[in-house]
Each structure stands twice: as structure tokens, then as C-alpha cells.
Design a protein around this motif. Structure first.
Motif, PDB file in Angstrom:
ATOM      1  N   UNK A   1       0.814  -1.209   0.000  1.00 25.58           N
ATOM      2  CA  UNK A   1       0.000   0.000   0.000  1.00 25.58           C
ATOM      3  C   UNK A   1       0.838   1.245   0.000  1.00 25.58           C
ATOM      4  N   UNK A   2       0.163   2.395  -0.096  1.00 21.87           N
ATOM      5  CA  UNK A   2       0.832   3.684   0.034  1.00 21.87           C
ATOM      6  C   UNK A   2       0.667   4.168   1.463  1.00 21.87           C
ATOM      7  N   UNK A   3       1.737   4.543   2.109  1.00 28.11           N
ATOM      8  CA  UNK A   3       1.690   4.974   3.495  1.00 28.11           C
ATOM      9  C   UNK A   3       1.295   6.430   3.569  1.00 28.11           C
ATOM     10  N   UNK A   4       0.308   6.748   4.372  1.00 28.93           N
ATOM     11  CA  UNK A   4      -0.199   8.105   4.436  1.00 28.93           C
ATOM     12  C   UNK A   4       0.617   8.961   5.373  1.00 28.93           C
ATOM     13  N   UNK A   5       0.401  10.264   5.283  1.00 24.81           N
ATOM     14  CA  UNK A   5       1.135  11.223   6.090  1.00 24.81           C
ATOM     15  C   UNK A   5       0.894  10.993   7.561  1.00 24.81           C
ATOM     16  N   UNK A   6      -0.335  10.636   7.910  1.00 23.93           N
ATOM     17  CA  UNK A   6      -0.647  10.486   9.321  1.00 23.93           C
ATOM     18  C   UNK A   6       0.030   9.293   9.948  1.00 23.93           C
TER      19      UNK A   6
ATOM     20  N   UNK B   1     -16.022  -1.486   3.877  1.00 27.81           N
ATOM     21  CA  UNK B   1     -15.289  -0.294   4.317  1.00 27.81           C
ATOM     22  C   UNK B   1     -15.513   0.858   3.333  1.00 27.81           C
ATOM     23  N   UNK B   2     -15.474   0.537   2.051  1.00 26.75           N
ATOM     24  CA  UNK B   2     -15.712   1.560   1.021  1.00 26.75           C
ATOM     25  C   UNK B   2     -17.130   2.110   1.130  1.00 26.75           C
ATOM     26  N   UNK B   3     -18.090   1.226   1.266  1.00 25.66           N
ATOM     27  CA  UNK B   3     -19.483   1.665   1.308  1.00 25.66           C
ATOM     28  C   UNK B   3     -19.766   2.534   2.536  1.00 25.66           C
ATOM     29  N   UNK B   4     -19.162   2.161   3.659  1.00 25.36           N
ATOM     30  CA  UNK B   4     -19.405   2.903   4.892  1.00 25.36           C
ATOM     31  C   UNK B   4     -18.655   4.223   4.932  1.00 25.36           C
ATOM     32  N   UNK B   5     -17.430   4.241   4.442  1.00 26.06           N
ATOM     33  CA  UNK B   5     -16.566   5.403   4.618  1.00 26.06           C
ATOM     34  C   UNK B   5     -16.494   6.326   3.409  1.00 26.06           C
TER      35      UNK B   5
ATOM     36  N   UNK C   1      -7.018   8.059  -2.311  1.00 31.29           N
ATOM     37  CA  UNK C   1      -5.732   8.726  -2.126  1.00 31.29           C
ATOM     38  C   UNK C   1      -5.703   9.629  -0.900  1.00 31.29           C
ATOM     39  N   UNK C   2      -6.784   9.653  -0.130  1.00 30.91           N
ATOM     40  CA  UNK C   2      -6.908  10.555   1.010  1.00 30.91           C
ATOM     41  C   UNK C   2      -6.679   9.813   2.325  1.00 30.91           C
ATOM     42  N   UNK C   3      -5.964  10.463   3.225  1.00 33.66           N
ATOM     43  CA  UNK C   3      -5.790   9.913   4.564  1.00 33.66           C
ATOM     44  C   UNK C   3      -5.189   8.524   4.557  1.00 33.66           C
ATOM     45  N   UNK C   4      -5.787   7.633   5.361  1.00 31.63           N
ATOM     46  CA  UNK C   4      -5.266   6.278   5.521  1.00 31.63           C
ATOM     47  C   UNK C   4      -6.005   5.250   4.668  1.00 31.63           C
ATOM     48  N   UNK C   5      -6.829   5.703   3.740  1.00 29.29           N
ATOM     49  CA  UNK C   5      -7.707   4.763   3.036  1.00 29.29           C
ATOM     50  C   UNK C   5      -6.950   3.746   2.202  1.00 29.29           C
ATOM     51  N   UNK C   6      -5.951   4.204   1.463  1.00 24.44           N
ATOM     52  CA  UNK C   6      -5.200   3.271   0.634  1.00 24.44           C
ATOM     53  C   UNK C   6      -4.392   2.312   1.493  1.00 24.44           C
ATOM     54  N   UNK C   7      -3.842   2.823   2.570  1.00 23.54           N
ATOM     55  CA  UNK C   7      -3.103   1.971   3.503  1.00 23.54           C
ATOM     56  C   UNK C   7      -4.018   0.900   4.081  1.00 23.54           C
ATOM     57  N   UNK C   8      -5.218   1.277   4.447  1.00 27.25           N
ATOM     58  CA  UNK C   8      -6.174   0.313   4.994  1.00 27.25           C
ATOM     59  C   UNK C   8      -6.546  -0.738   3.962  1.00 27.25           C
ATOM     60  N   UNK C   9      -6.772  -0.304   2.736  1.00 22.17           N
ATOM     61  CA  UNK C   9      -7.155  -1.252   1.695  1.00 22.17           C
ATOM     62  C   UNK C   9      -6.099  -2.331   1.481  1.00 22.17           C
TER      63      UNK C   9
END
Length: 537
Positions: free
Chosen positions: A10-15, A77-81, A378-386
Motif C-alpha cells: 500500500x501507500x503509506x499516508x502522512x498520518x 469499508x468503502x461503502x461505509x466510509x 488517495x486521502x488519509x489512511x484509506x489506501x493503507x487500509x485497503x
């Protein structure tokens, strides 16, 4: 291909990084964006009408118990968030991975059943639909609704998805561009008191020693050089014979699969393979092994002394190296960078900077929702979570802020990341702020016993690497003749390699003539014209 070695990351987010570190995933200062939502314009009164979004999702036929392709932790997760906060109904449309291009062609032709977001790794498929007007042009949509996508990918990656200066696909970013690596039986070298080869000539001498002395005691079944008719085996040899060329020469001499077949070095590379074959130094049945099954079995059984592969594929748990160690406990493989060209360079091709092509069909009525969805990824931790799952359950961060998979997870927790590589479509690999940190994160995805070797492989795979030259417009002849020429190229390599040495030139020249008359010359002519056009822009 290449897809297996990157799809899990995954891509690691800034947070997720230490304060002050810069990563390629941009976080919005908007509170909704930080909470994992796309920015939504304020309502003027009545609730906005619900939107719809259909997203293609590859079905690999391997869902674990209690999970389906379209009903998993990540789809929910996608549907909820994303779906609920943006009032968008998200539907995932499963497509068999093994049939993705034919099925995509059927869907695109239907206009009504085609998803709003479709995906492919096939450059020709993207080029076909871009040139035929089958895709939505998203240049302005990206500016308005996809700022985080643009920040994540950057102009170089985005340019790969352009046609005539307009954006028709959003390419995924590839973390590792190293393509191939070579390995040798270190225990055989030690037994013969030989050093690891560092040049093609040294490699040839080692291969002869393996055949003559059979250090693995295979009973005469030794295969000094493991070979199949798959690019990972023969391309490293070919590129070591390609001469120094200007970008123009390389672009104009390149044919399918990004190989400069029209350079004289291509013929000399096949001549070298002919020499190896006729001297019994390479796999005798390579011509029948397009899927590498016979080669993999021979490596696992301890019969192969040297081989090339798709970089790190042998290091996965229960992979080729594990199988070899199980069958031959004393076996030891070491990465080497042995092939050299006439200038002493370890010339080798690099992978394209992009992974899959993400496209919105022209018939889609939900292009805005599609771009918003990609921007949410591409926002926040979403890609990392996926792609990594839940922090504390599926992964933890080390002292440097790099995620490491938690070992011994129970099956339910493992299921969090089921199909993650196919959900987190914006990145092929964990992308951090520097290549060094990206490599470090990549290495952590492998068993600790192999991590030092993976580090060497990542270095060797890009040493003296040659970047692809991307044409701003598709080469139409490649799309038209590509399938035919792929078969003819393979046939040329096989027949010329297996020819008797005194027949090599006549066989090669005849096969090359047939290749050129079947579309190769059309590609050469079009590439020459394309280069001229590129210089006028």
C-alpha cells in the motif's frame, strides 16, 4: 507478471509517518477529508440526490471462508466510509481476472452494463479505447475532484495515461521499477571453489563447470542455465547484447514488449542462446515451457545452477526457494548481476513507472463520482487500509514509521485484506517519500530469512537500468499486429536457438524477415514518424 510481486502493498499516508516527513499521499486539512471522506459541496437545502457508482473488481476465484468478492471487510469499508458520507451507492462488479480483457471488451461494447470504473494492465487495451473514443476525458475532472490523486501520482505517472495531451486513464503508481533478477547456486560455487560471476564471460565459464562437474550430484541431469520461453528468462540475456543507442535509435528500433529487436545485438543475443543450447548448458525443453512450470519444478528439485526470474518472486512464503530448501536442505541461492554488455554495463530493462490503467468509459453517467472515489482512496489512511488492513490487527509501524505485517494473525483478521491488491488500485507497491524508504517497506513484506537477499535484488534490478520511452500517442501498428508478432517473436527465439550452429544465420534471417513482413516493418515506420512528431512538440 510483475503483478504478483506488488499487489499486496500500500501507500503509506502522512498520518502514519513521523512529524515532518513528506510522503506522496496527500492529506486534506478538511476535517471530513481527514475522517476519510471526500469533500462534498454544502447543500443549499434539500438532500442531494443519491449518486451511483459501479467499480470493476477482479475475481481471482480465491475468497476465504465467510467472504465473497463483493461482500468483504474492504467492500463494506468503502461503502461505509466513502459511499454513505457522499450519498453514493457503490456497487462492485466482479470480473474473472483470467478473462479480464475479453470480458472488458464485452462490457465496453454493451454501453449499459459497463462499470463506471474499469481497469486493465494491458497498454494496448487502453490505447485502443482512447483512440476509438471509448473513454471519458478526465483532465478537468481531475483538477476539480481529484487533487489528492494528482499529488499521489505526479505528472510523470499521469502522462502515461494521456492521449494527445488529454487524460484518458489514471495509471497506478509502481513503487519498484526493477524487473528481473538472476540467482546462482552458491553451494555449487563453494563446492567448486568458484567466485560468483560478474560478467557474461565469467558466467559462461561457470555454466560449463556446472555441466562438467555436476556439483549438485544430479546424476547427469544438471541444468546449468534454467530457461523457459518466458520474458523473465530470455530478456536479461537479450539486453546484455544490445549496444549503446541514443533515445531515438532505441525508440525506433523497439518492437513489441519494449525490446529493440532491430538492433544487431538482438541477433547476437539469440546466437549466444544458440551456443548455450547446443552445448547442453540450458534447459533442453525450454520451448515447451511458456508458463515456467517445468523450470520452476527443476529449480525446486535442485537441478538448476543459474536462472533469472521476475525480481523477488522466489522469496514468497511457500515459493520456489522454500520448495528448493525443502527438497535440498543444503541448497543456497544468491542474487548475482552477471550479464554485461560490451561496455561492461549490467544493462537491463526497467518496468514501466505505472501499473494498471484505471479508466472511465465514455458511456458512464457517473464520471464525477468515479473521480471522487479515486480521490478518496488517495486521502488519509484509506489506501493503507485497503492494502494493509487495520493497524494493530494486520500491521504495526516500526521505529521508522514503516508498516510491518503482524505474524500469526487468525484467519478472520487475515481476511481484512482479502482482495486488497485489487481494491487499492492507485498504487502498485508501498510508496514512501524516498526510494530508500520505499525499498525498506517492500523488503518487510518477505520472510526475515530472505530479507537480506531481497535487498540485494532490489539494488541489482535497477543497476544500469534502462527506462522505457513512452510515446505520447499509441503506436497503432502495435495494437493491430501485436498478438501476431508476439507469437512470431517467440517462434523466432525458439527456432533460432534450437538451430544447428551452422544453420543459425539462415534460420534467424528467415524468421526475422517473416516477422517484419507480418507487421514489424509497419511498427518501425510508425515509430520513426512518432519520434519525429515527438521532437516537434
Amino acid at each position: 507478471m510483475q503483478e504478483r510481486k506488488t499487489k499486496k502493498f500500500a501507500v503509506l499516508s502522512l498520518s502514519m509517518l513521523f512529524a515532518g516527513m513528506t510522503v506522496l499521499t496527500a492529506c486534506s486539512s478538511d476535517k471530513k477529508e481527514q475522517a476519510g471522506q471526500s469533500a462534498v459541496p454544502a447543500s443549499s437545502g434539500a438532500p442531494a440526490k443519491a449518486g451511483n457508482l459501479k467499480v470493476e473488481l477482479w475475481d481471482r476465484g480465491n475468497p476465504p471462508d465467510g467472504v465473497t468478492i463483493t461482500n468483504s471487510f474492504l467492500t463494506n469499508y468503502v461503502k461505509e466510509n466513502f459511499g454513505k458520507p457522499n450519498n453514493i451507492n457503490v456497487e462492485f462488479v466482479p470480473v474473472l481476472r483470467s478473462e479480464e480483457v475479453p470480458k472488458l471488451n464485452v462490457l465496453m461494447a454493451s454501453n449499459t452494463d459497463v462499470p463506471d470504473l474499469v481497469i486493465t494492465y494491458d497498454k494496448g487495451t487502453f490505447s485502443k479505447y482512447a483512440t476509438q473514443g471509448g473513454l471519458t476525458e478526465v483532465t478537468d475532472l481531475l483538477k476539480q475532484y481529484g487533487p489528492n490523486v494528482s499529488k499521489l501520482l505526479g505528472p510523470e505517472i499521469l502522462s502515461v495515461g494521456q492521449y494527445k495531451g488529454k487524460q484518458y486513464a489514471i495509471p497506478a503508481k509502481r513503487a519498484e521499477t526493477g524487473k528481473y533478477a538472476s540467482f546462482i547456486r552458491q553451494d555449487w560455487l563453494d563446492k567448486l571453489n568458484l567466485q560468483a560471476p560478474k560478467t557474461t564471460d565469467e558466467l559462461y565459464n561457470v555454466l560449463k563447470a556446472f555441466k562438467e562437474k555436476d556439483p549438485g550430484q544430479t546424476g547427469g541431469k544438471v541444468i546449468p542455465l534454467g530457461m523457459s520461453i518466458a520474458p523473465a528468462q530470455y530478456e536479461p540475456i537479450i539486453w546484455s547484447f544490445i549496444g549503446n543507442m541514443s533515445d531515438q535509435e532505441r525508440f525506433e528500433k523497439t518492437q513489441i514488449r519494449e525490446i529493440p529487436m532491430l538492433d544487431p545485438g538482438f541477433k547476437e543475443a539469440i546466437r549466444f542462446m544458440n551456443k548455450l543450447y547446443n552445448e547442453g548448458l540450458m534447459s533442453p525443453d525450454f520451448a515447451l515451457d511458456s508458463k515456467k512450470e517445468t523450470l520452476t519444478k527443476a529449480i525446486s528439485n535442485g537441478k538448476v545452477g543459474f536462472f533469472s526470474e521476475d525480481t523477488i518472486n522466489i522469496f514468497y512464503n511457500d515459493g520456489t526457494y522454500d520448495a528448493l530448501k525443502k527438497n535440498v536442505p543444503s541448497a543456497l541461492l544468491t542474487p548475482v548481476d552477471a550479464y554485461t554488455n560490451k561496455d561492461g554495463k549490467h544493462a537491463k530493462p526497467l518496468d514501466a513507472p505505472n501499473g494498471m490503467y484505471i479508466m472511465i468509459p465514455k458511456s458512464s453517467k457517473n464520471a464525477v463520482e468515479a473521480v471522487k472515489y479515486l480521490d478518496w482512496i488517495a486521502t488519509g489512511d484509506n489506501l493503507l487500509t485497503m492494502l494493509k488492513g487495520v493497524k494493530g490487527q494486520n500491521y504495526n509501524l516500526d521505529a521508522n514509521g514503516i508498516p510491518a505485517v503482524i505474524e500469526n494473525m487468525d484467519d478472520k483478521v487475515k481476511n481484512n485484506t482479502f482482495s486488497g491488491g485489487d481494491m487499492g488500485i492507485l498504487a502498485n507497491g508501498l510508496v514512501l517519500d524516498t526510494q530508500e524508504r520505499t525499498d525498506a517497506a517492500f523488503i518487510k513484506n518477505f520472510p526475515e530469512r530472505y530479507q537480506s537477499d531481497v535487498k540485494k535484488v532490489l539494488k541489482f534490478a535497477v543497476t544500469d537500468g534502462i527506462k522505457q520511452i513512452v510515446s505520447p500517442s499509441p503506436i497503432e501498428a502495435e495494437n493491430k499486429y501485436g498478438t501476431t508478432l508476439s507469437a512470431k517473436e517467440e517462434e523466432l527465439i525458439v527456432k533460432a536457438t534450437m538451430a544447428k550452429p551452422d544453420k543459425f544465420d539462415s534460420v534467424f534471417d528467415s524468421m526475422m524477415s517473416g516477422y517484419m513482413s507480418s507487421g514489424g516493418q509497419a511498427i518501425a515506420d510508425e515509430r520513426k514518424a512518432a519520434w519525429k512528431e515527438m521532437q516537434t512538440k
